[in-house]
Design a protein around this motif. Structure first.
Motif, PDB file in Angstrom:
ATOM      1  N   ARG A 134      -3.769  -1.017 -10.695  1.00  0.00           N
ATOM      2  CA  ARG A 134      -3.193  -0.130  -9.683  1.00  0.00           C
ATOM      3  C   ARG A 134      -3.193  -0.897  -8.359  1.00  0.00           C
ATOM      4  NH1 ARG A 134      -6.509   4.460 -12.212  1.00  0.00           N
ATOM      5  NH2 ARG A 134      -8.095   3.945 -10.635  1.00  0.00           N
ATOM      6  N   TYR A 135      -2.188  -1.741  -8.204  1.00  0.00           N
ATOM      7  CA  TYR A 135      -2.144  -2.633  -7.057  1.00  0.00           C
ATOM      8  C   TYR A 135      -1.841  -1.886  -5.768  1.00  0.00           C
ATOM      9  CZ  TYR A 135      -2.414  -6.704 -10.101  1.00  0.00           C
ATOM     10  OH  TYR A 135      -2.848  -7.651 -10.993  1.00  0.00           O
ATOM     11  N   GLY A 136      -1.135  -0.803  -5.839  1.00  0.00           N
ATOM     12  CA  GLY A 136      -0.828  -0.042  -4.631  1.00  0.00           C
ATOM     13  C   GLY A 136      -2.076   0.554  -4.011  1.00  0.00           C
ATOM     14  N   SER A 137      -2.890   1.223  -4.826  1.00  0.00           N
ATOM     15  CA  SER A 137      -4.126   1.796  -4.294  1.00  0.00           C
ATOM     16  C   SER A 137      -5.114   0.703  -3.902  1.00  0.00           C
ATOM     17  CB  SER A 137      -4.762   2.733  -5.322  1.00  0.00           C
ATOM     18  OG  SER A 137      -4.978   2.062  -6.562  1.00  0.00           O
ATOM     19  N   ALA A 138      -5.125  -0.422  -4.627  1.00  0.00           N
ATOM     20  CA  ALA A 138      -5.978  -1.549  -4.229  1.00  0.00           C
ATOM     21  C   ALA A 138      -5.544  -2.092  -2.868  1.00  0.00           C
ATOM     22  CB  ALA A 138      -5.915  -2.647  -5.286  1.00  0.00           C
ATOM     23  N   ALA A 139      -4.246  -2.153  -2.632  1.00  0.00           N
ATOM     24  CA  ALA A 139      -3.751  -2.614  -1.336  1.00  0.00           C
ATOM     25  C   ALA A 139      -4.128  -1.633  -0.232  1.00  0.00           C
ATOM     26  CB  ALA A 139      -2.240  -2.795  -1.389  1.00  0.00           C
ATOM     27  N   ALA A 140      -4.077  -0.333  -0.525  1.00  0.00           N
ATOM     28  CA  ALA A 140      -4.481   0.661   0.471  1.00  0.00           C
ATOM     29  C   ALA A 140      -5.958   0.506   0.828  1.00  0.00           C
ATOM     30  CB  ALA A 140      -4.203   2.073  -0.052  1.00  0.00           C
ATOM     31  N   MET A 141      -6.794   0.272  -0.190  1.00  0.00           N
ATOM     32  CA  MET A 141      -8.209   0.015   0.091  1.00  0.00           C
ATOM     33  C   MET A 141      -8.365  -1.238   0.936  1.00  0.00           C
ATOM     34  SD  MET A 141     -10.057   0.718  -3.570  1.00  0.00           S
ATOM     35  CE  MET A 141      -9.670   2.154  -4.562  1.00  0.00           C
ATOM     36  N   SER A 142      -7.599  -2.262   0.635  1.00  0.00           N
ATOM     37  CA  SER A 142      -7.692  -3.516   1.384  1.00  0.00           C
ATOM     38  C   SER A 142      -7.316  -3.312   2.846  1.00  0.00           C
ATOM     39  CB  SER A 142      -6.781  -4.575   0.758  1.00  0.00           C
ATOM     40  OG  SER A 142      -7.142  -4.847  -0.571  1.00  0.00           O
ATOM     41  N   VAL A 143      -6.279  -2.525   3.086  1.00  0.00           N
ATOM     42  CA  VAL A 143      -5.844  -2.277   4.464  1.00  0.00           C
ATOM     43  C   VAL A 143      -6.921  -1.529   5.235  1.00  0.00           C
ATOM     44  CG1 VAL A 143      -4.167  -1.038   5.882  1.00  0.00           C
ATOM     45  CG2 VAL A 143      -3.397  -2.354   3.907  1.00  0.00           C
ATOM     46  N   LEU A 144      -7.485  -0.485   4.628  1.00  0.00           N
ATOM     47  CA  LEU A 144      -8.523   0.283   5.305  1.00  0.00           C
ATOM     48  C   LEU A 144      -9.770  -0.566   5.546  1.00  0.00           C
ATOM     49  CD1 LEU A 144      -8.203   3.661   3.371  1.00  0.00           C
ATOM     50  CD2 LEU A 144      -7.428   3.159   5.694  1.00  0.00           C
ATOM     51  N   PHE A 145     -10.153  -1.321   4.531  1.00  0.00           N
ATOM     52  CA  PHE A 145     -11.342  -2.150   4.659  1.00  0.00           C
ATOM     53  C   PHE A 145     -11.106  -3.293   5.641  1.00  0.00           C
ATOM     54  CE2 PHE A 145     -14.155  -5.556   2.812  1.00  0.00           C
ATOM     55  CZ  PHE A 145     -15.333  -5.011   3.272  1.00  0.00           C
ATOM     56  N   GLY A 146      -9.933  -3.924   5.583  1.00  0.00           N
ATOM     57  CA  GLY A 146      -9.618  -4.989   6.537  1.00  0.00           C
ATOM     58  C   GLY A 146      -9.579  -4.476   7.965  1.00  0.00           C
ATOM     59  N   GLY A 147      -9.037  -3.267   8.156  1.00  0.00           N
ATOM     60  CA  GLY A 147      -9.046  -2.680   9.493  1.00  0.00           C
ATOM     61  C   GLY A 147     -10.453  -2.450  10.007  1.00  0.00           C
ATOM     62  N   SER A 173       0.812  -1.212   0.000  1.00  0.00           N
ATOM     63  CA  SER A 173       0.000   0.000   0.000  1.00  0.00           C
ATOM     64  C   SER A 173       0.852   1.270   0.000  1.00  0.00           C
ATOM     65  CB  SER A 173      -0.932  -0.003   1.213  1.00  0.00           C
ATOM     66  OG  SER A 173      -0.208   0.137   2.421  1.00  0.00           O
ATOM     67  N   PHE A 174       2.127   1.148   0.300  1.00  0.00           N
ATOM     68  CA  PHE A 174       3.040   2.297   0.267  1.00  0.00           C
ATOM     69  C   PHE A 174       3.885   2.306  -1.007  1.00  0.00           C
ATOM     70  CE2 PHE A 174       2.301   1.528   4.794  1.00  0.00           C
ATOM     71  CZ  PHE A 174       1.876   2.789   5.194  1.00  0.00           C
ATOM     72  N   GLN A 175       3.539   1.429  -1.960  1.00  0.00           N
ATOM     73  CA  GLN A 175       4.307   1.312  -3.185  1.00  0.00           C
ATOM     74  C   GLN A 175       3.408   1.503  -4.403  1.00  0.00           C
ATOM     75  OE1 GLN A 175       5.828  -2.657  -2.614  1.00  0.00           O
ATOM     76  NE2 GLN A 175       7.661  -1.956  -1.518  1.00  0.00           N
ATOM     77  N   ASN A 176       4.041   1.659  -5.549  1.00  0.00           N
ATOM     78  CA  ASN A 176       3.322   1.775  -6.815  1.00  0.00           C
ATOM     79  C   ASN A 176       3.720   0.585  -7.686  1.00  0.00           C
ATOM     80  OD1 ASN A 176       1.827   2.668  -8.977  1.00  0.00           O
ATOM     81  ND2 ASN A 176       3.367   4.149  -9.678  1.00  0.00           N
ATOM     82  N   TRP A 177       2.725  -0.248  -8.041  1.00  0.00           N
ATOM     83  CA  TRP A 177       3.025  -1.450  -8.818  1.00  0.00           C
ATOM     84  C   TRP A 177       1.871  -1.728  -9.761  1.00  0.00           C
ATOM     85  CZ3 TRP A 177       1.938  -7.119  -7.705  1.00  0.00           C
ATOM     86  CH2 TRP A 177       2.692  -7.938  -8.557  1.00  0.00           C
ATOM     87  N   ASP A 178       2.202  -2.082 -10.999  1.00  0.00           N
ATOM     88  CA  ASP A 178       1.173  -2.361 -12.005  1.00  0.00           C
ATOM     89  C   ASP A 178       0.892  -3.842 -12.160  1.00  0.00           C
ATOM     90  OD1 ASP A 178       3.465  -3.246 -13.216  1.00  0.00           O
ATOM     91  OD2 ASP A 178       3.371  -1.862 -14.930  1.00  0.00           O
ATOM     92  N   GLY A 179       1.511  -4.676 -11.346  1.00  0.00           N
ATOM     93  CA  GLY A 179       1.289  -6.107 -11.408  1.00  0.00           C
ATOM     94  C   GLY A 179       2.202  -6.841 -12.360  1.00  0.00           C
ATOM     95  N   GLY A 202       5.079   6.337  -0.488  1.00  0.00           N
ATOM     96  CA  GLY A 202       4.630   6.851   0.796  1.00  0.00           C
ATOM     97  C   GLY A 202       3.117   6.763   0.966  1.00  0.00           C
ATOM     98  N   LEU A 203       2.510   7.887   1.325  1.00  0.00           N
ATOM     99  CA  LEU A 203       1.080   7.931   1.602  1.00  0.00           C
ATOM    100  C   LEU A 203       0.241   8.319   0.392  1.00  0.00           C
ATOM    101  CD1 LEU A 203       1.153   9.698   5.092  1.00  0.00           C
ATOM    102  CD2 LEU A 203       0.822   7.252   4.643  1.00  0.00           C
ATOM    103  N   ASP A 204       0.840   8.327  -0.788  1.00  0.00           N
ATOM    104  CA  ASP A 204       0.098   8.756  -1.984  1.00  0.00           C
ATOM    105  C   ASP A 204      -1.124   7.873  -2.247  1.00  0.00           C
ATOM    106  OD1 ASP A 204       1.865  10.774  -2.296  1.00  0.00           O
ATOM    107  OD2 ASP A 204       2.919   9.932  -4.030  1.00  0.00           O
ATOM    108  N   ASN A 205      -0.965   6.555  -2.069  1.00  0.00           N
ATOM    109  CA  ASN A 205      -2.096   5.659  -2.309  1.00  0.00           C
ATOM    110  C   ASN A 205      -3.242   5.936  -1.338  1.00  0.00           C
ATOM    111  OD1 ASN A 205      -0.947   4.183  -4.471  1.00  0.00           O
ATOM    112  ND2 ASN A 205       0.240   2.945  -3.033  1.00  0.00           N
TER     113      ASN A 205
END
Length: 306
Positions: A274-287, A50-56, A65-68
């Motif tokens: 956009r795996y980074g932003s998807a991971a950020a959503m997953s972290v927020l939703f999982g929390g 979630s702190f990275q930018n990756w296209d898969g 950082g916190l961009d995602n």
């Protein structure tokens, strides 16, 4: 004179307790290892991603950082999906559990046909998500669907709707399908809980002339408190994690009116890459799911101590 040594003192009891703890942890070790491998490790990897930018595809995963997270917090579709899933949770918690409890009480009271009704009420839960989605897609079709045709045959053409295409109706329609699909599991748990309640309190209530509501309020409901906690928690988690039903029925449409976080995360990762932003959503939703589970368990423990 022979001296008898007492070997059952505190030291031997501590050794026996330690031995039982070691044996217990040995039995738990495989489950703990699997949870760590397939649950905790992927979640930690999602936090890192979630702190990275990756296209898969690219081997490079630059740190952003916190961009995602800034993107997610400004993403209207994400918050719309959170509101939608909260609606599913409320409907499932009250309507789904209420219907399941009512069916369990009714089946528990009858003496003939109990096996038949128990099978019929649980039947939706054994169907595949895809089968349920296709079944209700056909039934709710605006032109050829069973629901609209039935309303037309009854002279109620004014009630015919585009059930899955109208933004004002699609979300309640999908929620109704969710309730139908998931009430069987709660029904079985409530029925099992009713069968475990002893008969003596009901017999005493009958001698005192108590009515059906009084017996339910002061005997049935308190005895079902542990089962209600489990059913409520499982229903809330199932509603929050709904995916297949929405994907088959509406795929989140029309617009984002039935979008849910799991489907949005899936699209963000595997469609938008956009795996980074998807991971950020997953972290927020999982929390949010973890907090919901802890809240529900805390309420149940406070109730059990009261």
């Amino acid at each position: 004179m022979t001296t008898v040594t007492n070997t059952s003192g505190p030291a031997s009891r501590r050794a026996g307790g330690l031995r039982r703890n070691i044996i217990g942890w040995l039995f738990l070790a495989p489950a703990v290892g699997l949870i760590g491998l397939f649950t905790i490790t992927p979640f930690l990897q999602a936090i890192e991603l979630s702190f990275q930018n990756w296209d898969g595809v690219s081997p490079d995963t630059p740190w952003v950082g916190l961009d995602n997270y800034r993107f997610v917090f400004a993403y209207d579709a994400f918050w719309a999906s959170m509101r939608n899933v909260a609606f599913f949770a409320i409907i499932g918690f009250f309507a789904g559990n209420g219907i399941a409890l009512a069916m369990a009480v009714a089946v528990h009271r009858i003496t003939r046909g109990r096996t038949f009704f128990r099978t019929v009420f649980y039947l939706p839960g054994v169907l595949s998500v895809v089968v349920v989605g296709l079944l209700f897609s056909s039934m709710l079709a605006p032109q050829s669907g069973l629901i609209n045709n039935l309303l037309g045959s009854l002279g109620l053409e004014s009630l015919q709707q585009n059930w899955l295409g109208d933004p004002d109706i699609a979300l309640p329609a999908v929620a109704a399908v969710f309730v139908w699909f998931h009430w069987g599991f709660g029904f079985l748990l409530f029925l099992a809980g009713l069968q475990d309640i002893p008969a003596e309190p009901y017999e005493a209530a009958d001698l005192d002339g108590a009515g059906a509501w009084v017996k339910f309020r002061y005997i049935t409901w308190p005895h079902l408190a542990p089962v209600t906690t489990i059913v409520s928690l499982l229903t809330l988690l199932a509603a929050m994690q709904i995916f297949g039903t929405v994907q088959v029925l509406t795929n989140g449409g029309p617009g984002y009116h039935t979008m849910v976080p799991t489907l949005l995360i899936y699209g963000e990762a595997f469609t938008n890459h956009r795996y980074g932003s998807a991971a950020a959503m997953s972290v927020l939703f999982g929390g949010a799911l973890v907090l919901l589970s802890l809240l529900q368990l805390g309420i149940s423990q406070r109730r059990s101590r009261a």
